[in-house]
Enzyme design. Structure first.
Site, PDB file in Angstrom:
ATOM      1  N   GLU A   1       0.798  -1.231   0.000  1.00  0.00           N
ATOM      2  CA  GLU A   1       0.000   0.000   0.000  1.00  0.00           C
ATOM      3  C   GLU A   1       0.830   1.281   0.000  1.00  0.00           C
ATOM      4  O   GLU A   1       0.765   2.084   0.942  1.00  0.00           O
ATOM      5  CB  GLU A   1      -0.956  -0.003   1.203  1.00  0.00           C
TER       6      GLU A   1
ATOM      7  N   GLU B   1      -5.431  -8.414   0.765  1.00  0.00           N
ATOM      8  CA  GLU B   1      -6.069  -8.056   2.045  1.00  0.00           C
ATOM      9  C   GLU B   1      -7.546  -7.793   1.802  1.00  0.00           C
ATOM     10  O   GLU B   1      -7.924  -7.191   0.788  1.00  0.00           O
ATOM     11  CB  GLU B   1      -5.472  -6.781   2.675  1.00  0.00           C
TER      12      GLU B   1
HETATM   13  C1  FCB Z   1      -4.440  -1.949   5.529  1.00  0.00           C
HETATM   14  C2  FCB Z   1      -3.034  -2.246   6.002  1.00  0.00           C
HETATM   15  C3  FCB Z   1      -2.974  -3.304   7.069  1.00  0.00           C
HETATM   16  C4  FCB Z   1      -4.109  -3.195   8.053  1.00  0.00           C
HETATM   17  C5  FCB Z   1      -5.448  -3.083   7.348  1.00  0.00           C
HETATM   18  C6  FCB Z   1      -6.626  -2.991   8.257  1.00  0.00           C
HETATM   19  O1  FCB Z   1      -4.487  -0.653   4.993  1.00  0.00           O
HETATM   20  O2  FCB Z   1      -2.234  -2.668   4.922  1.00  0.00           O
HETATM   21  O3  FCB Z   1      -1.714  -3.225   7.676  1.00  0.00           O
HETATM   22  O4  FCB Z   1      -3.867  -2.143   8.920  1.00  0.00           O
HETATM   23  O5  FCB Z   1      -5.430  -1.960   6.511  1.00  0.00           O
END
Ligand code: FCB
Length: 446
Positions: A167, A354
């Site tokens: 990210e 994620e």
């Molecule tokens: C993302 C991050 C991760 C975690 C989630 C909830 O943005 O990559 O580390 O904090 O959110």
């Protein structure tokens, strides 16, 4: 309508974590301080004054955590490597004790039948590099490539696929533009050289990894952007936001050019950061897979303050997570189909690296998390049926953990962690995910 039971054969199941959020052992075995160790000591920046110094104590408890992963029947585990364990000051000789931890972790994962999927940078820059300007300093990109080379030299024999960055959008905007994450700089759009230097670091590292025969991915937080209304001013604001959040990080890698950032007042050379040949260094190594981190769509309106290019507005009439994030599963389908339309043959296979939600324990049972995961996996199956090549799904997260500026307040785990005792207790979503994986596997075996 296709649903999660229609995910294709060979689809890969995983969970994701990140080093600073779970490892603890902040001063052990020669680990150097990172920007997060420094940032958490600033008064008032982390809810409850929490820090990641102990976190889930995963550094010592990794065998128990791997047993939990094995219990889920996972194909893969996405974790991050703490740069300052490998190189305590971000450059120079490697720290053997730091590398040895990841050696043990990788061997234990392989022993459990789980493929390690490491991320080289999940926001924890060695503090010594921050002291030299951090990602605002071009040199950091070259240091990152050195670190990637040293780490892959040791672990590359057992790890087929590597993620360079996590990210870069969130790290740039929260860390360098707004100052709500480490390193806590509030430069607004003048933070964007940090984005370019991360992408340059990605490109330099990607070429080294690929020369070693390893596969390379890049994970970004991507969001489908929706204009608040169809008024031209809202459409313009939405396009500017899309360029900043999504295209800034994907166009140079996939298309070999930056999007037009003039609506943000950002010059073409990103305040002098882009040098001739840089975009080729980012684009030419290529990408074996795009990691997509999806949490929610973003609704954008024309700014009320004319000195800003856009306003972000809430999406009403949908459920919200404990974090206050709107729950819009179809946003994932729209995002994926949109990527396919925009990038066409330039889009490599996608892995969801994620996706998940934080749930307020006192207000709601784990049903909310199960619903979140189920509906997002249904949306994912629909996107695949509509022609998007998605190879796997890694949920955030295995364990409750240190959620950055929110401290230990947001609980994202399939497994509950009692931070006083470090006791792990699988939630109902853990059993649900295990069953889903087993059902999928049974459907496609033989
Ligand atoms: C993302 C991050 C991760 C975690 C989630 C909830 O943005 O990559 O580390 O904090 O959110």
């Amino acid at each position: 309508m296709p649903d999660r039971h229609d995910l294709p054969a060979g689809f890969r199941w995983g969970v994701t974590t990140a080093a600073y959020q779970i490892e603890g052992a902040a001063e052990e075995d020669g680990r150097g301080p990172s920007v997060w160790d420094t940032f958490v000591t600033r008064p008032g920046v982390i809810r409850g004054g929490h820090t990641g110094a102990v976190a889930c104590d995963h550094y010592h408890r990794y065998p128990e955590d791997i047993a939990l992963m094995k219990g889920l029947g996972l194909d893969g585990y996405r974790f991050s490597i703490a740069w300052s364990r490998i190189q305590p000051v971000g450059s120079g000789p490697v720290n053997p004790a730091g590398l040895a931890f990841y050696d043990r972790l990788v061997d234990a994962l392989l022993e459990a039948g789980i493929t390690p999927l490491p991320t080289l940078f999940h926001w924890d820059l060695p503090q010594a590099l921050e002291d030299e300007g951090g990602w605002l300093n071009r040199d950091t990109a070259y240091r990152f490539a050195d670190y990637a080379a040293a780490t892959a030299a040791r672990l590359g024999d057992r790890i087929p696929t590597w993620i360079t960055l996590n990210e870069p959008f969130v790290h740039t905007v929260f860390g360098y533009a707004m100052g709500i994450h480490a390193p806590g700089r509030a430069l607004m759009f003048e933070a964007l050289p940090a984005a370019h230097h991360q992408l340059l670091g990605h490109g330099l590292a990607a070429s080294i990894l690929r020369e070693r025969g390893l596969e390379v991915m890049l994970s970004n937080n991507l969001t489908p952007v929706e204009p608040a209304t169809s008024n031209p001013a809202d459409l313009t604001a939405a396009a500017a936001y899309d360029a900043l959040h999504n295209r800034l990080f994907t166009d140079p890698v996939l298309l070999g050019r930056y999007p037009d950032l003039s609506a943000l007042g950002v010059p073409d050379d990103i305040f002098g950061a882009i040098r001739p040949g840089d975009v080729d260094l980012i684009h030419t190594p290529g990408l074996d897979g795009l990691g997509v981190n999806y949490y929610n769509p973003t609704r954008v309106a024309a700014p009320t303050d004319p000195s800003l290019p856009f306003d972000l507005v809430d999406i009403p009439d949908v459920p919200h997570t404990a974090f206050g994030w709107p729950v819009v599963p179809d946003g994932l389908r729209r995002l994926l189909v949109g990527l396919q339309e925009l990038y066409g043959t330039a889009l490599p296979p996608i892995t969801i690296t994620e996706n998940g939600c934080s749930v307020d324990e006192s207000a709601a049972p784990d049903r909310l998390r199960i619903d979140y995961l189920a509906t997002h996996l249904d949306a994912l199956a629909t996107a695949i049926a509509e022609g998007v090549d998605v190879r796997g799904y890694y949920t955030w997260s295995l364990l409750d953990n240190f959620e950055w500026a929110e401290g230990y307040h947001q609980r994202f785990g399939l497994v509950h962690v009692d931070f006083e005792t470090q006791k792990r207790t699988p939630r109902a979503s853990y059993a649900w995910y295990r069953k889903l994986i087993a059902t999928h596997r049974a459907l496609h075996s033989g």
